[in-house]
Design a protein around this motif. Structure first.
Motif, short mmCIF file in Angstrom:
data_model
loop_
_atom_site.label_atom_id
_atom_site.label_comp_id
_atom_site.label_asym_id
_atom_site.label_seq_id
_atom_site.Cartn_x
_atom_site.Cartn_y
_atom_site.Cartn_z
N LEU A 2 -11.86 -31.43 23.67
CA LEU A 2 -11.99 -31.30 25.11
C LEU A 2 -12.23 -32.67 25.72
CD1 LEU A 2 -12.14 -29.24 27.53
CD2 LEU A 2 -14.60 -29.61 27.44
N GLY A 3 -11.24 -33.16 26.47
CA GLY A 3 -11.38 -34.42 27.18
C GLY A 3 -12.09 -34.19 28.50
N LEU A 4 -12.87 -35.18 28.91
CA LEU A 4 -13.59 -35.10 30.19
C LEU A 4 -13.31 -36.32 31.03
CD1 LEU A 4 -17.24 -34.05 29.15
CD2 LEU A 4 -15.42 -32.55 29.99
N ILE A 5 -13.13 -36.10 32.32
CA ILE A 5 -13.07 -37.20 33.28
C ILE A 5 -14.48 -37.37 33.83
CG2 ILE A 5 -12.23 -37.88 35.56
CD1 ILE A 5 -9.73 -36.09 34.96
N ALA A 6 -14.96 -38.61 33.87
CA ALA A 6 -16.29 -38.85 34.46
C ALA A 6 -16.16 -38.96 35.97
CB ALA A 6 -16.86 -40.14 33.89
N ALA A 7 -16.81 -38.04 36.69
CA ALA A 7 -16.80 -38.15 38.15
C ALA A 7 -17.68 -39.32 38.57
CB ALA A 7 -17.30 -36.85 38.78
N MET A 8 -18.65 -39.63 37.76
CA MET A 8 -19.64 -40.70 37.99
C MET A 8 -19.94 -40.85 39.49
SD MET A 8 -17.45 -44.09 37.06
CE MET A 8 -15.80 -44.31 37.70
N ASN A 9 -19.74 -42.04 40.05
CA ASN A 9 -20.01 -42.21 41.49
C ASN A 9 -18.72 -42.20 42.31
OD1 ASN A 9 -22.74 -42.35 41.07
ND2 ASN A 9 -22.82 -44.58 41.08
N PHE A 38 -8.85 -29.50 30.14
CA PHE A 38 -9.72 -30.69 30.19
C PHE A 38 -10.82 -30.39 31.19
CE2 PHE A 38 -6.64 -31.38 33.55
CZ PHE A 38 -7.39 -31.86 34.59
N GLY A 39 -11.82 -31.25 31.23
CA GLY A 39 -12.94 -30.99 32.13
C GLY A 39 -13.33 -32.22 32.93
N VAL A 40 -14.33 -32.02 33.78
CA VAL A 40 -14.90 -33.12 34.57
C VAL A 40 -16.40 -33.13 34.32
CG1 VAL A 40 -15.45 -33.86 36.94
CG2 VAL A 40 -13.12 -33.15 36.38
N ASN A 41 -16.94 -34.33 34.10
CA ASN A 41 -18.40 -34.45 34.01
C ASN A 41 -18.94 -34.84 35.38
OD1 ASN A 41 -20.72 -36.82 33.62
ND2 ASN A 41 -21.11 -34.92 32.53
N LEU A 42 -19.86 -34.02 35.89
CA LEU A 42 -20.50 -34.32 37.17
C LEU A 42 -21.82 -35.02 36.92
CD1 LEU A 42 -19.96 -30.93 39.05
CD2 LEU A 42 -18.72 -33.07 39.41
N MET A 43 -21.93 -36.24 37.41
CA MET A 43 -23.18 -37.01 37.27
C MET A 43 -24.02 -36.67 38.49
SD MET A 43 -25.25 -39.74 37.38
CE MET A 43 -24.60 -41.07 38.36
N VAL A 95 -16.59 -27.80 33.61
CA VAL A 95 -17.41 -28.89 34.13
C VAL A 95 -18.61 -29.07 33.22
CG1 VAL A 95 -19.21 -29.20 35.89
CG2 VAL A 95 -16.82 -29.10 36.58
N THR A 96 -18.95 -30.32 32.92
CA THR A 96 -20.25 -30.58 32.30
C THR A 96 -21.09 -31.29 33.35
OG1 THR A 96 -19.66 -32.74 31.34
CG2 THR A 96 -19.24 -30.79 29.98
N THR A 97 -22.39 -31.01 33.34
CA THR A 97 -23.28 -31.67 34.30
C THR A 97 -24.27 -32.51 33.53
OG1 THR A 97 -24.99 -29.94 34.28
CG2 THR A 97 -23.15 -29.66 35.83
N GLY A 98 -24.65 -33.66 34.09
CA GLY A 98 -25.62 -34.51 33.41
C GLY A 98 -26.50 -35.25 34.38
N ALA A 99 -27.55 -35.84 33.84
CA ALA A 99 -28.47 -36.70 34.59
C ALA A 99 -29.18 -35.97 35.72
CB ALA A 99 -27.73 -37.93 35.11
N VAL A 124 -24.62 -25.18 26.41
CA VAL A 124 -25.34 -26.41 26.76
C VAL A 124 -24.99 -27.49 25.74
CG1 VAL A 124 -27.32 -25.43 28.00
CG2 VAL A 124 -27.44 -25.70 25.51
N VAL A 125 -24.99 -28.72 26.22
CA VAL A 125 -24.94 -29.86 25.31
C VAL A 125 -26.38 -30.35 25.18
CG1 VAL A 125 -24.14 -32.23 24.95
CG2 VAL A 125 -22.61 -30.55 26.00
N ALA A 126 -26.92 -30.31 23.95
CA ALA A 126 -28.27 -30.84 23.71
C ALA A 126 -28.08 -32.29 23.28
CB ALA A 126 -28.97 -30.02 22.63
N GLU A 127 -28.45 -33.19 24.18
CA GLU A 127 -28.17 -34.61 23.95
C GLU A 127 -29.44 -35.37 23.58
OE1 GLU A 127 -25.21 -37.04 26.45
OE2 GLU A 127 -27.17 -37.79 27.06
N GLY A 128 -29.50 -35.82 22.35
CA GLY A 128 -30.65 -36.59 21.88
C GLY A 128 -30.63 -38.02 22.39
N CYS A 129 -31.78 -38.68 22.24
CA CYS A 129 -31.94 -40.01 22.83
C CYS A 129 -31.24 -41.11 22.03
CB CYS A 129 -33.41 -40.34 23.01
SG CYS A 129 -34.35 -40.29 21.48
N GLU A 130 -30.52 -40.74 20.97
CA GLU A 130 -29.70 -41.73 20.26
C GLU A 130 -28.45 -42.07 21.07
OE1 GLU A 130 -30.83 -38.84 19.11
OE2 GLU A 130 -31.11 -38.84 16.93
N SER A 131 -28.16 -41.25 22.04
CA SER A 131 -26.90 -41.41 22.78
C SER A 131 -26.94 -42.65 23.66
CB SER A 131 -26.66 -40.18 23.65
OG SER A 131 -27.60 -40.17 24.69
N GLY A 132 -25.77 -43.01 24.17
CA GLY A 132 -25.69 -44.12 25.10
C GLY A 132 -25.87 -43.64 26.52
#
Ligand code: TUI
Length: 314
Positions: A40-47, A68-73, A94-98, A136-144
């Motif tokens: 699954l590819g994602l486009i970063a909506a970022m800002n 494909f999806g979009v990540n909403l920051m 859609v994935t959501t983050g931050a 859900v994506v469980a994202e550990g603090c090893e990530s960037g």
């Protein structure tokens, strides 16, 4: 781990590998390449504003006929426009983050968008399930990038025990060993960012790719804790300067924010890997080559399957 996997069925993909929605990195070209590879590819909506995002979505539609999806920051000043465009363009996932996506869940679901929330803790995972997230994506603090405080090893099983929806593991995963470990922790798929930074189809500046490939296990650092949004990146002049300023009581938050502004673009697009922010996960030391997205997606799944089969027969 193909086809019969719950993440694959849910998202209409072949391999349970999701590409992270990395700002200034995850464009239509990378997203389409990952989706064409069966992940699954994602486009970063970022800002991005609405029209910039719409352009990327249209481009991805031209480059792939796979989902494909979009990540909403969620910290984006253009988040309202981004949500609107995602709904109008009928983006499948859609994935959501931050942040907490509560405000946007109903709108997205009404438009038929499947929502996957990226979480750094159990509480938000539980809330995401209640709000109708399909995983859900469980994202550990090893990530960037923007990080929480709990490691993948500790976070994933706790999230798995707390929710009924499928869990995708992220943070510190770049090969089949990491993927197999994620399965052992109860995850049913993985999301990777750092591994895709050096993908052949990834359009970031070559200097950034070279820096990731040259990195070892202790070459990342978290800065920005005092601002309330800690970010992991490769150590360089910028992070050293940021660290110095952050520990100086005379520095104002505004000064720090100003230092961070535009930094990721500088590294990813202009190739200034000394004065820009090279967001990157702790697993960078394992990333030693440039590969196609197909090699990455297929390779990690084959390696994980072989490992699991080997241990099952041991
Ligand atoms: O979002 C990410 N990674 C990111 S976002 C980003 S852009 C950025 N640039 C500069 C400063 C800040 C952000 C770069 N990398 N990963 C997903 C993620 N989400 N990690 C942690 C979280 C998270 C944190 C708090 C999710 C929810 C949350 O909830 C807070 C709340 O309100 O409950």
């Amino acid at each position: 781990m193909k086809k019969d996997n719950i993440i694959c069925r849910m998202l209409g993909i072949e391999y349970p590998v999701i590409q992270g929605g990395m700002a200034w990195v995850a464009d239509a070209e990378l997203a389409a390449a990952v989706s064409n590879a069966g992940g699954l590819g994602l486009i970063a909506a970022m800002n991005s504003n609405g029209e910039q995002l719409r352009e990327q979505i249209k481009k991805a539609k031209e480059l792939t006929d796979k989902p494909f999806g979009v990540n909403l920051m969620l910290m984006s000043p253009f988040i309202e426009e981004a949500v609107q465009v995602v709904c109008e363009e009928h983006v499948a996932i859609v994935t959501t983050g931050a942040g907490n996506p509560a405000k946007y869940m109903e709108r997205l679901k009404e438009a038929g968008v499947k929502v996957i929330c990226v979480v750094a803790g159990v509480a938000l995972a539980v809330m995401a399930e209640r709000m109708g997230a399909c995983a859900v994506v469980a994202e550990g603090c090893e990530s960037g990038g923007h990080v929480g405080e709990t490691t993948t090893m500790a976070l994933v099983p706790q999230v798995v025990d707390a929710v009924g929806i499928p869990v995708i593991a992220a943070g510190g995963i770049a090969d089949g060993r990491g993927m197999a470990a994620a399965y052992m922790l109860g995850a049913q798929g993985v999301q990777m960012g750092t591994r895709f930074l050096t993908a052949k189809e990834c359009t970031i500046h070559q200097n950034y790719k070279d820096k990731v490939i040259a990195a070892n296990d202790h070459d990342t650092i978290v800065t920005g804790k005092t601002l309330g949004h800690p970010v992991r990146a490769l150590k360089n002049r910028m992070t050293r300067e940021f660290q110095k300023k952050e520990s100086d009581p005379n520095t104002t938050p505004q000064e720090l924010e100003a230092m961070g502004a535009g930094a990721l673009r500088r590294a990813a697009r202009e190739g200034d890997v000394q004065n820009g922010s090279c967001m990157c996960g702790q697993i960078a030391g394992l990333v030693k080559s440039e590969n196609t997205c197909a090699e990455i997606v297929h390779g990690i799944c084959e390696e994980a399957d072989a490992l699991i089969a080997r241990f099952a027969n041991a």
